[in-house]
Scaffold this motif. Structure first.
Motif, short mmCIF file in Angstrom:
data_model
loop_
_atom_site.label_atom_id
_atom_site.label_comp_id
_atom_site.label_asym_id
_atom_site.label_seq_id
_atom_site.Cartn_x
_atom_site.Cartn_y
_atom_site.Cartn_z
N UNK A 1 0.76 -1.15 -0.07
CA UNK A 1 0.09 -0.06 -0.21
C UNK A 1 0.84 0.97 -0.13
N UNK A 2 0.52 2.12 -0.79
CA UNK A 2 1.32 3.48 -0.95
C UNK A 2 0.28 4.56 -1.10
N UNK A 3 0.44 5.36 0.10
CA UNK A 3 -0.42 6.53 0.28
C UNK A 3 0.22 7.70 0.57
N UNK A 4 -0.24 8.85 -0.27
CA UNK A 4 0.26 10.30 0.05
C UNK A 4 -0.85 11.04 0.07
N UNK A 35 4.15 3.49 5.26
CA UNK A 35 3.66 3.32 3.76
C UNK A 35 2.89 4.55 3.45
N UNK A 36 2.48 5.58 4.32
CA UNK A 36 1.80 6.76 4.34
C UNK A 36 2.89 7.93 4.21
N UNK A 37 2.97 8.53 3.19
CA UNK A 37 3.76 9.89 3.12
C UNK A 37 3.11 11.05 3.30
N UNK A 38 3.69 11.81 3.90
CA UNK A 38 3.22 13.25 4.01
C UNK A 38 3.92 14.31 3.44
N UNK A 39 3.61 15.06 2.45
CA UNK A 39 4.39 16.11 2.00
C UNK A 39 3.52 17.44 1.81
N UNK A 40 4.57 18.52 2.06
CA UNK A 40 4.14 19.82 1.87
C UNK A 40 4.61 20.19 0.33
N UNK A 41 3.62 20.02 -0.54
CA UNK A 41 3.81 20.53 -1.97
C UNK A 41 4.09 21.93 -2.24
N UNK A 42 3.72 22.73 -1.27
CA UNK A 42 3.87 24.32 -1.58
C UNK A 42 3.06 24.44 -2.76
N UNK A 53 2.67 9.68 -8.42
CA UNK A 53 2.28 8.55 -9.32
C UNK A 53 2.18 7.22 -8.56
N UNK A 54 1.17 6.40 -8.99
CA UNK A 54 0.96 5.18 -8.68
C UNK A 54 0.59 4.90 -7.02
N UNK A 55 -0.02 5.87 -6.50
CA UNK A 55 -0.37 5.83 -5.37
C UNK A 55 -1.89 4.90 -5.05
N UNK A 56 -1.86 4.25 -4.00
CA UNK A 56 -3.29 3.55 -3.65
C UNK A 56 -4.23 4.61 -3.27
N UNK A 57 -3.88 5.59 -2.79
CA UNK A 57 -4.82 6.64 -2.37
C UNK A 57 -3.91 7.95 -2.03
N UNK A 58 -4.37 9.04 -2.79
CA UNK A 58 -3.87 10.30 -2.96
C UNK A 58 -4.74 11.13 -2.17
N UNK A 59 -4.39 11.87 -1.26
CA UNK A 59 -5.22 12.91 -0.55
C UNK A 59 -4.58 14.17 -0.45
N UNK A 60 -5.29 14.99 -1.10
CA UNK A 60 -4.81 16.48 -1.38
C UNK A 60 -5.58 17.38 -0.15
N UNK A 61 -4.82 18.35 0.40
CA UNK A 61 -5.43 19.21 1.14
C UNK A 61 -5.20 20.71 0.42
N UNK A 62 -6.10 21.43 0.27
CA UNK A 62 -5.95 22.76 -0.29
C UNK A 62 -6.86 23.63 -0.17
N UNK A 151 -10.26 5.33 5.87
CA UNK A 151 -11.15 4.65 4.76
C UNK A 151 -10.19 4.01 3.99
N UNK A 152 -9.01 4.03 3.98
CA UNK A 152 -8.02 3.31 3.42
C UNK A 152 -7.48 2.23 4.24
#
Length: 165
Positions: A1-4, A35-42, A53-62, A151-152
């Motif tokens: 599982x790969x989540x961002x 397996x959960x990455x947290x990233x400040x994408x600025x 890419x290729x994430x099982x779940x991508x969660x975007x906060x914006x 939920x994941x």
């Protein structure tokens, strides 16, 4: 599982910073599995392609603009609802996110599950710091991100306070 969990926004434009502030609060207050990455994408765009890419779940906060909702409202969109929202210009970095999502779809690397936790900004004026209206919904917006993680099947554990220890 790969989540961002990806927080995006410009910290120099008042409430545009809400996505970044949400991921900061997540990292400061919660323990997450490896397996959960947290990233400040600025305000990055295509530079995030490999991270998304290729994430099982991508969660975007914006921060997201909406004429139908009042400042401080929280919108949670899932899967196909998200790219549809990006057809409208919603923030200075939005074009980059729209491009990345399109590129991921084109290359077959689109996330299996996509969630956007958006907060309607009160101000996008140059200023460091959230307005009181948006600051007041930081915790409820963070709770939506945590709900998306759960939920994941992700175990989200509050960090224990070490004060006085």
């Amino acid at each position: 599982m790969r989540i961002l969990v990806l927080g995006v926004g410009n910290v120099l434009l008042t409430d545009e910073a809400i996505g970044v502030r949400i991921v900061e609060a997540l990292e400061q207050n919660y323990d997450l599995p490896d397996y959960v990455d947290v990233l400040d994408g600025g305000t990055a765009g295509m530079e995030l392609l490999d991270d998304m890419a290729n994430r099982d779940h991508l969660i975007i906060a914006d921060a997201v603009l909406s004429k139908k909702r009042t400042p401080g409202s929280i919108m949670v969109l899932r899967d196909e609802e998200v790219p549809a929202l990006f057809t409208n210009k919603i923030s200075p970095h939005q074009l980059g996110l729209s491009d990345v999502l399109s590129a991921l779809r084109f290359t077959g690397e689109f996330p299996r599950k996509l969630t956007l936790v958006g907060v309607i900004p009160e101000s996008l004026e140059p200023h460091i710091g959230l307005t009181p209206t948006v600051s007041a919904v930081l915790e409820p917006a963070l709770a939506e991100v945590i709900a998306a993680l759960r939920s994941s099947g992700v175990e989200v554990v509050a960090k224990t306070s070490t004060e006085g220890a």
